[in-house]
Design a protein around this motif. Structure first.
Motif, PDB file in Angstrom:
ATOM      1  N   VAL A 135       0.845  -1.198   0.000  1.00  0.00           N
ATOM      2  CA  VAL A 135       0.000   0.000   0.000  1.00  0.00           C
ATOM      3  C   VAL A 135       0.877   1.243   0.000  1.00  0.00           C
ATOM      4  CG1 VAL A 135      -1.739   1.280   1.269  1.00  0.00           C
ATOM      5  CG2 VAL A 135      -1.865  -1.216   1.163  1.00  0.00           C
ATOM      6  N   TRP A 138       2.451   1.786  -3.286  1.00  0.00           N
ATOM      7  CA  TRP A 138       1.443   2.273  -4.212  1.00  0.00           C
ATOM      8  C   TRP A 138       1.229   3.776  -4.014  1.00  0.00           C
ATOM      9  CZ3 TRP A 138      -3.288   4.381  -2.751  1.00  0.00           C
ATOM     10  CH2 TRP A 138      -4.175   4.665  -3.807  1.00  0.00           C
ATOM     11  N   PHE A 139       1.123   4.134  -2.734  1.00  0.00           N
ATOM     12  CA  PHE A 139       0.887   5.546  -2.412  1.00  0.00           C
ATOM     13  C   PHE A 139       2.054   6.401  -2.903  1.00  0.00           C
ATOM     14  CE2 PHE A 139       1.114   9.262   0.318  1.00  0.00           C
ATOM     15  CZ  PHE A 139      -0.178   9.744   0.197  1.00  0.00           C
ATOM     16  N   TYR A 142       2.036   6.774  -6.749  1.00  0.00           N
ATOM     17  CA  TYR A 142       0.990   7.553  -7.418  1.00  0.00           C
ATOM     18  C   TYR A 142       0.681   8.902  -6.771  1.00  0.00           C
ATOM     19  CZ  TYR A 142       0.037   3.484 -10.252  1.00  0.00           C
ATOM     20  OH  TYR A 142       0.165   2.445 -11.129  1.00  0.00           O
ATOM     21  N   HIS A 143       1.084   9.053  -5.517  1.00  0.00           N
ATOM     22  CA  HIS A 143       0.627  10.267  -4.835  1.00  0.00           C
ATOM     23  C   HIS A 143       1.734  11.101  -4.215  1.00  0.00           C
ATOM     24  CE1 HIS A 143      -3.543   9.218  -5.421  1.00  0.00           C
ATOM     25  NE2 HIS A 143      -3.228   7.986  -5.100  1.00  0.00           N
ATOM     26  N   THR A 144       2.963  10.839  -4.575  1.00  0.00           N
ATOM     27  CA  THR A 144       4.019  11.692  -4.036  1.00  0.00           C
ATOM     28  C   THR A 144       4.900  12.171  -5.176  1.00  0.00           C
ATOM     29  OG1 THR A 144       5.626   9.928  -3.763  1.00  0.00           O
ATOM     30  CG2 THR A 144       4.119  10.298  -1.917  1.00  0.00           C
TER      31      THR A 144
END
Lengths: 287, 384, 384
Positions: A135, A138-139, A142-144
């Motif tokens: 997780v 993944w974070f 895609y999100h940093t």
């Protein structure tokens, strides 16, 4: 029925964990634009070093740590050859597989036939940690900002280069990080999944991990599904032998992979989310 | 161009053959020097080890033909891969295609009503078709459904493996071997003749060389060859040129699979004379062929040389095991090192170093632009 | 052609004559060809241990090659002979045809082939078999199962494994007529992941005692983790599960090697009289031993449990399973044996009479056995 579901799920977790670690590592390397077919080599080096240290210190966790180091060191070689020297990534990966299998066998002779009494349980906090890691990865992806940089290195290296990002450095880090994860995956095999050391004990699991990375469309969360599904199917191929002939069953996980990919495919366009610059060496100024 | 001290470093897109061979030789020497450490750690004098290896392979009447024997399957599969890689199809599945070819040939040899005189030709045809089919499936999956070629060809290897395993343990198991997992022996008419005193099944060898030359001709001189080359260099260019990637890729993979299939025919028809445990049919020739194709740098004719080189590597490993009494895995380390040095030294090929102390120093360093790195033709692509 | 042969002989004699001083004192050189790595902790490991013991006990010198692919046995035999081997021993069924071909090519070298059935005046065959021990293990397993389901993880469905499974199942049923032996096939001699998942599958199915054929201690370890008893295979695996291993099968290839080689040294065996030499050595010849650790037939941890279990037999009346095992062991350790598990009447699991009353299966029948003994549950490829 309930027993079947629960048991298959647990077996999926057990074999899926080492596969997941290696697959996550491969995803990061490939996302940055570097294919590493040497997963088998990095895993077996991890398996050997983890066992050797766990056997000596009676501490399996320490073993996993050194396995990460061994995998990272092996990956560094791949990174140097493919990024700095810009050699063909596929061939370098094959060479790494050979080197890893060979070196681990030679160094490991002394540890063959030794039992390991302090082992890690195969489904434990470590399993949940692995899920958490997926997780997290993944974070990050895609999100940093880091994630964007890594993905861009694999999608449009020239573009991020003009933004002042050191593409080579990003790729180096991603490949080394991937190697460390593959090493842990291998180490898990020798201190938890099957606590002992035998040369060649990864026996092709590294290749399965590569397949899972691609199967997951280079997405860490989907890799969780891929790894555990493969583990579960692999287990089921033995469970179902009472009713189905063994040979077609053993084919099942592999045929299943192709079928799922074919069914979920987008027609036309790029192969399911493959990084655009995957496999291509990046040279500053070259387009 | 770049200056390092008194040296001038210059790019060159087309290195001469002597330079390629020279650099490769240096790389191999470097790898051997490194493996010297391993020999030494096993108490074997490295210099003696090199002597034993060279004498035991190149100067040994029994071992030299074995170099060729190993080269045959790797040449066939390798020529196919050269073509596949030039069309940017990442075929990791030559191993499975070899098995498919071996299976098809076995069917002809043991279970078909083909008359004796036609057995061998039919085995080669069936093997080609079997391998081609095994290569065609992933090609179709990639083109129609965008299924990644690395994964599909890899999975097809496993499927072929279990298919052969099922055949030799089940329907095709022959009573001759008392219940062990082998088919019966091929009838004499289905055995590929050997060059006396060796295990070189020469028909397969001739086929391999003919295919290498044929592919070279097709690539250089035909419309299809042009299309493959253009597609390999840039898919955009291919599109502008009105090339149908579907057609070229399918044709290429039919051929690559078929060529690997022929390698499988050679193994069962020339060496084993039966179908057996899949791991014993091909000794990883399908994977080694990837190396053959890469070392050949996109040239099918060069694959003849590189497959012989890999054959030499295989036999030299065998010499190490016996004459030096070293563990089998030493050869993996040795091969891995040689490969790393060979690919690592590749960049050197495209530069020329010149001793030019007197020249002007004030040349601006190029920031890209002029020096687009050519890289090895054909094998630079990834997944498009 | 004859003159060529003559010259060859002359050249050979010269070569040997000039081979230098010390020729007279050189020890007999024996070459071993293994199919797996010596560290496999199974078949090859055991052969290698035996080689080391033979080297210690006899004035011989040995060479070995590990991980030899089956079809490559011929070039390796060539190399071992070039290294001076006068005796070559090949240790896998798949080496059979290659070894025979080489025996014909080198009539003065002695050959031995393990587990096969083809011989020559200079080639003998040998096998140390476990079926009696599997029967003893079966007796114990039958007494220890609470669920009535005993597990067997099999490598390949070939006669050797089928025979062992059959003997094991006969043993289980002799003590526990209602128990079943549930089988899973791996299609691999060495594959820890497969062995592990097969064991887990059997545990999920309710099996609670484990026997297997695979070259790693995986099954023993998995069973022990669940607190379930198991039987070690081939190597001493009790050390992997000191509480879990009840007994097992151990091999002493050195018994055969030392016997054969000392007869060669004594001049009793030479290159002309091996046509009928076939070692089929079992408990009585001490080529096989019952136990999970050398010298420990039954793990003391389990002795009391086996003593508590009573069984009614025709031959001995009512006695404990422990005593039954010891009696049967004593009977089978005699020459000639006083008991053989494969003595009729035995019907297979389909009810077909396979061994008529009063008949004991011959070696040929044992080595080609395909039928499944009663009580076996699970797939049985190529079941007659």
């Amino acid at each position: 029925m309930e027993e079947w579901v629960v048991n298959t799920f647990i077996r999926g977790l057990a074999l899926g964990t080492p596969l997941l670690w290696a697959a996550l590592g491969e995803i990061y390397a490939e996302r940055s634009g570097v294919v590493n077919l040497g997963v088998e080599g990095m895993m077996i080096l991890g398996a050997f070093s983890a066992f050797a240290l766990a056997q000596t210190t009676a501490n399996p966790l320490l073993g996993l740590l050194i396995a990460a180091g061994a995998g990272a060191a092996a990956a560094l070689l791949h990174a140097f050859v493919t990024i700095t020297l810009r050699a063909n990534q596929y061939v370098s990966g094959l060479a790494l597989t050979m080197l890893g299998l060979g070196l681990s066998a030679l160094l490991g002779r002394r540890w063959e036939g030794l039992p390991l009494l302090d082992t890690l349980p195969e489904v434990s906090a470590f399993t949940y940690l692995s899920l958490l890691l997926a997780v997290l990865l993944w974070f990050v992806l895609y999100h940093t900002r880091w994630g964007i940089v890594i993905r861009s290195a694999g999608e449009a290296p020239a573009a991020v280069d003009t933004l002042g990002v050191n593409v080579a450095l990003v790729r180096y880090l991603a490949v080394i990080f991937g190697g460390a994860l593959a090493g842990v995956g291998g180490g898990f095999l020798s201190v938890a999944y099957r606590p002992s050391w035998t040369e060649g004990m990864t026996n092709g699991l590294g290749w399965i991990a590569i397949a899972i990375a691609i199967f997951a469309s280079w997405d860490p969360l989907r890799a969780v599904a891929g790894a555990f599904l493969f583990g579960a199917l692999f287990h089921l191929s033995f469970r179902l032998q009472t009713w189905v002939a063994p040979e077609p069953l053993q084919m099942m996980p592999f045929a299943f992979t192709i079928v799922v990919l074919a069914l979920t495919a987008r027609r036309g366009g790029r192969a399911q989310g493959a990084p655009a610059a995957l496999g291509l060496p990046y040279v500053r100024g070259e387009r | 161009m770049m200056r390092v001290g008194p040296f001038e470093i210059e790019r060159r897109p087309d290195p001469p053959l002597t330079w390629i061979l020279g650099v490769s030789l240096l790389a191999i020497l470097a790898a051997m020097a490194m493996s010297g450490v391993i020999f030494w750690s096993y108490g074997v004098d490295p210099l003696r080890a090199y002597g034993v290896i060279i004498r035991g392979t190149l100067f040994n009447a029994k071992a030299l033909p074995e170099v060729v024997r190993f080269a045959i399957p790797m040449l066939l599969a390798g020529v196919g891969l050269v073509l596949a890689f030039r069309a940017l199809f990442w075929n990791i599945g030559a191993e499975g295609q070899i098995l498919a070819g071996a299976t098809a040939a076995t069917w002809v040899a043991l279970f078909s009503p083909v008359p004796d005189a036609l057995k061998l030709p039919m085995m080669f045809i069936a093997g080609f078709v079997g391998g081609a089919l095994w290569g065609f499936i992933p090609a179709l999956l990639k083109l129609r459904l965008a299924v990644n070629d690395v994964i599909s060809t890899l999975m097809m290897n496993y499927i072929a493996l279990y298919l052969v395993s099922w055949l030799v343990h089940g329907p095709w198991k022959g009573p001759e071997m008392r219940g062990f997992a082998f088919t019966n022996e091929f009838p004499p008419a289905a055995q590929i003749p050997l060059i006396a005193g060796t295990r070189i099944h020469w028909i397969t060898l001739v086929l391999g060389i003919a295919l290498a030359l044929g592919v070279a001709f097709v690539l250089a001189r035909t419309r299809l060859g042009f299309e493959i080359r253009v597609q390999g260099e840039s898919s955009d260019a291919a599109r502008y040129a009105g090339i149908d990637p579907m057609r070229t890729t399918l044709l290429v993979m039919l051929f690559a699979g078929g060529a690997a299939g022929l390698a499988g025919v050679g193994e069962v028809g020339g060496i084993h004379h039966r179908l057996l445990d899949p791991n014993q049919i091909s000794l990883g020739f399908g994977y080694a062929a990837i190396i053959v194709a890469w070392l050949a740098r996109g040239s099918p004719v060069a694959a003849i040389l590189t497959s012989l080189f890999l054959g030499f590597i295989f036999t030299s490993g065998d010499v190490m095991k016996v004459a030096l009494q070293m563990p089998a895995r030493v050869t993996d380390v040795f091969n891995g090192l040689i490969l790393f040095w060979l690919i690592g030294s590749e960049r050197l090929l495209f530069y020329r170093v010149r001793w030019a102390p007197g020249r002007a120093v004030r040349e601006p360093l190029p920031v890209g632009g002029a020096g687009a790195d050519p890289g090895p033709p054909g094998i630079s692509g990834g997944d498009q | 052609m004859r003159w060529m042969k003559t010259w060859l002989v002359v050249a050979l004699i010269l070569a040997f004559a000039t081979a230098g001083p010390g020729l007279a004192q050189t020890k007999l050189k024996v070459g071993f060809i293994y199919v797996g790595p010596i560290g496999d902790y199974g078949w090859t490991h055991a052969h290698n241990q035996a080689r080391l013991i033979a080297e210690k006990t006899l004035p011989i010198e040995t060479l070995y090659v590990e991980s030899v692919p089956e079809a490559q046995v011929e070039p390796f035999i060539d190399k071992l002979i070039q290294q001076g081997s006068k005796v070559v021993l090949t240790t896998s069924f798949g080496f059979m045809d290659g070894t025979l071909a080489m025996a014909k090519r080198y009539p003065n070298i002695l050959f031995g082939h393990a587990s096969g059935f083809k011989r020559n005046p200079n080639m003998f065959t040998y096998m140390a078999d476990f079926y009696q021990i599997y029967y003893l293990n079966g007796l114990m397993a039958g007494a220890l199962t609470k669920t009535g389901k005993v597990a067997y993880v099999g490598a390949f469905p070939i006669p050797e494994v089928k025979r062992h499974l059959g003997a094991f199942a006969l043993g289980v049923r002799a003590v526990n007529p209602k128990a079943t032996v549930n089988v899973r096939w791996l299609f691999a001699w060495f594959d820890p992941a497969k062995a592990k998942e097969a064991t887990e599958a059997l545990i999920a199915e309710g099996a609670d005692v484990f026997a297997f054929t695979e070259d790693s201690p995986t099954v023993v370890q998995v069973a022990a983790k669940k607190g379930l008893p198991s039987f070690s295979h081939y190597s001493p695996m009790q050390r992997y599960a000191p509480q879990g291993v009840v007994s097992g099968q151990l091999v002493h290839w050195e018994r055969i090697y030392v016997d054969f080689l000392s007869k060669v040294l004594a001049g009793k065996y030479n290159a002309t009289n091996l046509q009928n030499v076939d070692y089929w050595w079992l408990l009585a010849e001490k080529a096989a031993e019952v136990g999970g650790e050398f010298g420990v037939p039954i793990n003391p941890v389990w002795v009391s449990k086996l003593q508590a279990a009573k069984v009614n037999t025709k031959e001995f009346g009512t006695l404990s399973v422990y005593d039954l095992v010891m009696r049967r062991l004593a009977q089978m350790s005699k020459t000639p044996v006083a008991f053989d598990p494969f003595t009729g009447p035995i019907r297979d699991r389909k009810g077909v009479l396979r061994v008529p009353a009063g008949h004991t299966m011959t070696v040929l029948e044992l080595t080609t056995m395909e039928w499944a003994a009663p009580g076996i549950v699970g797939p049985w490829p190529k079941e007659p």
